[in-house]
Scaffold this active site. Structure first.
Site, short mmCIF file in Angstrom:
data_model
loop_
_atom_site.label_atom_id
_atom_site.label_comp_id
_atom_site.label_asym_id
_atom_site.label_seq_id
_atom_site.Cartn_x
_atom_site.Cartn_y
_atom_site.Cartn_z
N GLY A 6 0.79 -1.23 0.00
CA GLY A 6 0.00 0.00 0.00
C GLY A 6 0.82 1.27 0.00
N GLY B 231 2.61 2.58 2.36
CA GLY B 231 3.95 2.40 2.93
C GLY B 231 4.95 1.94 1.88
N TYR C 138 -11.51 2.80 14.34
CA TYR C 138 -10.68 3.30 13.24
C TYR C 138 -10.78 4.82 13.16
CZ TYR C 138 -8.67 4.01 8.63
OH TYR C 138 -7.88 4.45 7.59
N LYS D 187 -7.64 7.31 14.19
CA LYS D 187 -7.08 8.18 13.16
C LYS D 187 -7.25 9.65 13.54
CE LYS D 187 -5.34 5.18 10.35
NZ LYS D 187 -3.93 5.17 10.00
#
Length: 172
Positions: free
Chosen positions: A13, A15, A150, A154
């Protein structure tokens, strides 16, 4: 002078894409991910395409004190860029999702990212240089259904990043 970047969630992804960009910019790389097989594939691809040093660390970022393990594993390597990218989502109503998986998410998104920042920021301040990129999400800007942990984790990461930036502006 060659600089070094540490990237979590580097095996896939965003990264992985950031890893490629940093390699292209001649950074040496320390790549961290839980997926050993993909991480080794990324290491081989980078070494074949770029003239940089690549070290890999297979680590589960949901485990307590893993940030200390990472810093100890890199010894005295100066980290010029920290990319806290690792993360995952979990779909479902809060009352029906698995607590242990949510706790893992909190560790990855909040605790390990915060701890790595804490451990590496001081050296950056002392050297007068360094960069930290905490990868958040559009989910950080509003609460949302079916992924409550999530969204919340975040949001924490965004708020934490902004708070650190404000603190550093005061120091300068």
């Amino acid at each position: 002078m060659i600089k070094t970047a540490l990237i979590t969630g580097a095996a896939s992804g965003l990264g992985y894409e950031l890893t490629l960009l940093l390699a292209e910019d001649d950074y040496n790389l320390i790549l961290v991910d839980i997926d050993a097989e993909k991480l080794n594939e990324v290491e081989a691809k980078i070494k074949q395409a770029y003239e940089c040093e690549v070290d890999v660390l297979v680590k589960d970022l949901s485990k307590p004190n893993v940030a200390i393990e990472i810093v100890e594993a890199i010894n005295d390597v100066t980290i010029d860029v920290l990319v806290n990218n690792a993360g995952f989502g979990l779909f479902g109503t809060f009352n029906n999702t698995e607590w242990n998986r949510e706790l893992d998410m909190i560790h990855v998104h909040v605790i390990t990212s915060t701890h790595l920042t804490k451990l590496l920021l001081e050296g950056m301040i002392q050297r007068g240089s360094g960069k930290i990129l905490n990868i958040s999400s559009l989910a950080a800007f509003q609460p949302g259904p079916l992924m409550s942990i999530y969204y919340a984790s975040k949001s924490y990461l965004l708020s934490f990043s902004e708070a650190i930036l404000m603190s550093l502006k005061i120091l300068v």
